[in-house]
Structures are given as C-alpha cells and as structure tokens.
Design an enzyme around this catalytic site. Structure first.
Site, PDB file in Angstrom:
ATOM      1  N   LYS A  18      28.199  37.334  26.466  1.00 24.85           N
ATOM      2  CA  LYS A  18      29.812  37.761  26.126  1.00 24.85           C
ATOM      3  C   LYS A  18      30.367  36.829  25.112  1.00 24.85           C
ATOM      4  CE  LYS A  18      32.328  33.858  27.246  1.00 24.85           C
ATOM      5  NZ  LYS A  18      32.751  33.078  26.411  1.00 24.85           N
ATOM      6  N   MET A 108      28.514  31.665  25.062  1.00 24.98           N
ATOM      7  CA  MET A 108      28.298  32.942  25.209  1.00 24.98           C
ATOM      8  C   MET A 108      28.028  33.091  26.683  1.00 24.98           C
ATOM      9  SD  MET A 108      25.946  33.914  21.852  1.00 24.98           S
ATOM     10  CE  MET A 108      26.740  35.487  21.722  1.00 24.98           C
ATOM     11  N   ASP A 145      33.627  32.952  34.315  1.00 24.08           N
ATOM     12  CA  ASP A 145      33.202  33.805  33.460  1.00 24.08           C
ATOM     13  C   ASP A 145      32.295  34.774  34.340  1.00 24.08           C
ATOM     14  OD1 ASP A 145      34.540  33.124  31.030  1.00 24.08           O
ATOM     15  OD2 ASP A 145      32.952  31.882  30.424  1.00 24.08           O
TER      16      ASP A 145
HETATM   17  P1  ATP Z   1      30.731  28.544  29.389  1.00 22.61           P
HETATM   18  O1  ATP Z   1      30.182  29.481  30.337  1.00 22.61           O
HETATM   19  O2  ATP Z   1      31.263  27.327  30.020  1.00 22.61           O
HETATM   20  O3  ATP Z   1      31.594  29.047  28.064  1.00 22.61           O
HETATM   21  P2  ATP Z   1      28.554  27.939  27.710  1.00 22.61           P
HETATM   22  O4  ATP Z   1      28.528  29.524  27.665  1.00 22.61           O
HETATM   23  O5  ATP Z   1      28.976  27.318  26.580  1.00 22.61           O
HETATM   24  O6  ATP Z   1      29.591  27.736  28.955  1.00 22.61           O
HETATM   25  P3  ATP Z   1      25.967  27.842  28.987  1.00 22.61           P
HETATM   26  O7  ATP Z   1      24.921  28.428  28.385  1.00 22.61           O
HETATM   27  O8  ATP Z   1      26.483  28.818  30.335  1.00 22.61           O
HETATM   28  O9  ATP Z   1      27.135  27.790  28.063  1.00 22.61           O
HETATM   29  O10 ATP Z   1      25.624  26.530  29.719  1.00 22.61           O
HETATM   30  C1  ATP Z   1      26.586  25.401  29.939  1.00 22.61           C
HETATM   31  C2  ATP Z   1      25.638  24.309  30.589  1.00 22.61           C
HETATM   32  O11 ATP Z   1      25.512  24.805  31.899  1.00 22.61           O
HETATM   33  C3  ATP Z   1      24.452  24.078  30.144  1.00 22.61           C
HETATM   34  O12 ATP Z   1      24.474  22.890  29.137  1.00 22.61           O
HETATM   35  C4  ATP Z   1      23.492  23.597  31.284  1.00 22.61           C
HETATM   36  O13 ATP Z   1      23.426  22.318  31.580  1.00 22.61           O
HETATM   37  C5  ATP Z   1      24.292  24.335  32.460  1.00 22.61           C
HETATM   38  N1  ATP Z   1      23.563  25.431  33.130  1.00 22.61           N
HETATM   39  C6  ATP Z   1      23.386  25.743  34.663  1.00 22.61           C
HETATM   40  N2  ATP Z   1      22.704  26.666  34.757  1.00 22.61           N
HETATM   41  C7  ATP Z   1      22.480  27.352  33.623  1.00 22.61           C
HETATM   42  C8  ATP Z   1      21.802  28.479  33.533  1.00 22.61           C
HETATM   43  N3  ATP Z   1      21.245  29.367  34.296  1.00 22.61           N
HETATM   44  N4  ATP Z   1      21.744  28.902  32.045  1.00 22.61           N
HETATM   45  C9  ATP Z   1      22.364  27.986  31.108  1.00 22.61           C
HETATM   46  N5  ATP Z   1      22.825  27.029  31.254  1.00 22.61           N
HETATM   47  C10 ATP Z   1      22.778  26.609  32.595  1.00 22.61           C
END
Ligand code: ATP
Length: 329
Positions: A18, A108, A145
C-alpha cells in the site's frame, strides 16, 4: 479439479503493498497512539503467502528481502496464522512460505500484507469459510494496516487507520517508487513527528476536499497536487537525503511525489507507463535511490490465487489474479 471432499494440500494468497495518498496525523493521545485520517491505495507490488499442513509451525521467506524478515514466531504472517488457529479451535500446524517482493521496513506495509495473506490462506486450507467480518476483526487485532491489506483498492482509514471506508474513485494511476537503502522504524518516525510538532496545536485529522475531488475525477494531475503526508517532515529529518530523492523525481516529470507512510520509500505519480520508465531511468542514473520499482494502483486486496490438492498435488487456479500491473521492475 479439486472436490469438496479433498482438502487442499497447500493454498497461496497474493497480497498487495500500500501507499498512503494522504496521511493526516492527529495529536498524540494518552494511550500512545495518534488518530489518523488517511487514504490508502493498494499498488501492484505483491507478496505471495503459501500455507501447507506440517508437523510443526514453521516459516520460509524467499526473495531479495528475505534476510530482513524474521523467519520465526514474530513474523506477522505466523502471528496471523496462529491467531486464526486459536480463534477457530484448529489444531493443524502449517508451514508458511512467503515469496517476498514488497520492500521491507519501507512504509509499504509488507508485513501487514503478509498477515492478511496468512489469514486468508489458512482460512481456506482449514476449510473454515470464516465470515468476512471475523477475518476483518482478526486483521485489526494484528495491526492497523492489516484490514486494508485484506480490502485493497482505494479506501479512507480513520481511527488508527483500521476503520475503513472504500473510496469509489475513478482512474488507474501509474507509480514509480524510489526505494531507500536503510529502513525506517514506524515508531521512531512517529516519535520524531511528535518531537517536531511539540508546542504546536495539532488539529484532529480529517480527509481533505482536494484529495476526494481528485479521486472522484480520476485526474492524475489533481491527484499529484493533492498528495500529502504529515509524517514526511519526520522522515526527512531522520533521512535528510530523501529531500534530494523528492527533488529528482519532481524535476524529472513526476506529477507529484511523497514519502510513503513512514518511509523511506518515496512514491512518485506519473501520467503513463512511458513516463514511469523515463523516471525510473532518471532516478537510477542520478544515483539518489539504490532501487526503483514501478506499479499501478489501485489493485485488489488479498486474494487466493492457487490451491494445490489431491494426492499428487494437482494445481488448481482459484481465481484470476486481478489488475496487478507490472509485478516489479
Ligand atoms: P508499517 O506497516 O509499520 O508501516 P513497513 O511497511 O514500514 O511497516 P514492514 O515491511 O511491514 O515495514 O516491516 C516492518 C518490520 O516488521 C520489519 O523490520 C520486520 O522486522 C518485521 N516483520 C515481521 N513480519 C514481517 C513480514 N512478514 N514481512 C516484513 N517484515 C516483517
């Protein structure tokens, strides 16, 4: 074909990344959260989450970002699968495989997407046919999210971002994403936002008329002007080079650009596929971004793409994969 009597041996759900077209952040509340008014759009970068029955709970992550993702019980997909099992009284461990194409810690919501995919895939594997509302409640419990990753499309989010209302907009938009080389932690970005705004009166957040008008008209130029993110100053404060990324995109044909969610990905809106290629080349050549991806939006939310069933695992497609646009570039 699979039959009702033959439970699938594995199920795969496809889940989108997203971006936040608009992200308004209200004052810090006593419980540590902020009220948000946001407009989400699901874009055509996807993870595939597959589940199969196993002796023990386990998880494998594949793809270029695998090293950045925990392959244990803290993975959001694993937490989602176990939550559904507990809630539904299921006692069948699964092995989860994530084919990851959504950048990690990039703003994202890739982890949230994987959680939504695990809910949907396990629900099908275990034959639960849970009501949609049950999956949405579990999604909200897992993270703000996650409900949007189930819904997809374009939607307004309020509360913590988890109370959703679909936006019946027109238009299909072409995006270019400049990836960061270091992730940003969402809690740290919110803390920096609070620090930068300390002493200021912060109004309760509300969606802007300009954004709603742009989405209703389907006009990419208006949408480009309406993009906004209250977390952007905080992300720029923590990673000042993102200013240069934004400037490079805007100087090279983008209709608008903003830090995506808590960053550090910067999303640029362009008018068409050709412009997206030009911008991807310009961003790469300038050296401001270590990686560039392109995608269209909106795309659909988490959906099943395949179930392998029968003793020899015959492969059955359970639906079309929807308008996902280029998977990555
Ligand atoms: P947010 O949803 O908080 O905006 P983001 O999109 O910036 O997060 P994500 O890619 O969701 O970031 O990852 C955030 C953290 O979650 C990562 O650093 C990772 O350690 C942890 N994590 C746990 N499960 C997952 C997963 N299935 N995929 C990615 N990251 C994960």
């Amino acid at each position: 074909m699979s039959s009702a009597a033959t439970p699938p041996l594995s199920v795969t759900a496809r889940v989108p990344a997203k971006i936040n077209l608009e992200l308004m952040v209200g004052p810090l509340r006593a419980d540590g959260y902020h009220h948000l008014a946001t407009v989400f759009q699901a874009v055509g970068l996807h993870d595939d989450v597959s589940v199969e029955p196993a002796q023990d709970w386990g998880i494998t992550v594949n793809g270029p970002y695998a090293d950045l993702v925990p392959a244990d019980g803290t993975n959001l997909a694993m937490r989602a699968a176990r939550l559904l099992a507990r809630t539904a009284g299921v006692d069948v461990p699964v092995h989860i495989t994530i084919d990851k194409d959504i950048p990690v810690a990039a703003g994202m919501a890739g982890g949230s997407a994987d959680a939504a995919g695990a809910l949907l895939a396990c629900d099908a594997l275990w034959g639960l046919s849970s009501p949609r509302a049950t999956l949405e409640d579990l999604a909200a419990e897992l993270g703000s999210d996650v409900p949007f990753a189930l819904l997809g499309g374009t939607a307004m989010g309020s509360g913590r971002g988890d109370r959703l209302a679909p936006v019946l907009g027109r238009g299909r938009y072409t995006w270019v994403f400049a990836l960061g080389d270091q992730g940003l932690s969402t809690p740290e970005v919110y803390a920096e936002c609070d620090r930068l705004r300390s002493g200021q009166r912060v109004p309760e957040p509300a969606p802007s008329a300009a954004m709603m008008t742009a989405l209703r008209s389907g006009d990419a130029v208006s949408l480009g002007r309406a993009l906004s993110n209250d977390l952007q100053p905080a992300a720029l404060s923590l990673q000042p080079h993102l200013e240069e990324v934004l400037r490079t995109g805007l100087d090279n044909g983008a209709l608008g650009g903003l830090v995506s969610g808590s960053g550090p990905t910067v999303a640029f809106l362009v008018s068409d596929t050709e412009r997206s290629l030009d911008l991807a080349v310009a961003l790469t050549a300038s050296g401001v971004a270590p990686g560039v991806k392109r995608a269209v939006g909106p795309v659909r939310g988490a959906h099943l793409i395949t179930a392998a069933s029968g003793p020899r695992g015959s492969f059955v497609s359970t639906g079309n994969t929807g308008p996902s646009g280029p998977r990555s570039s």
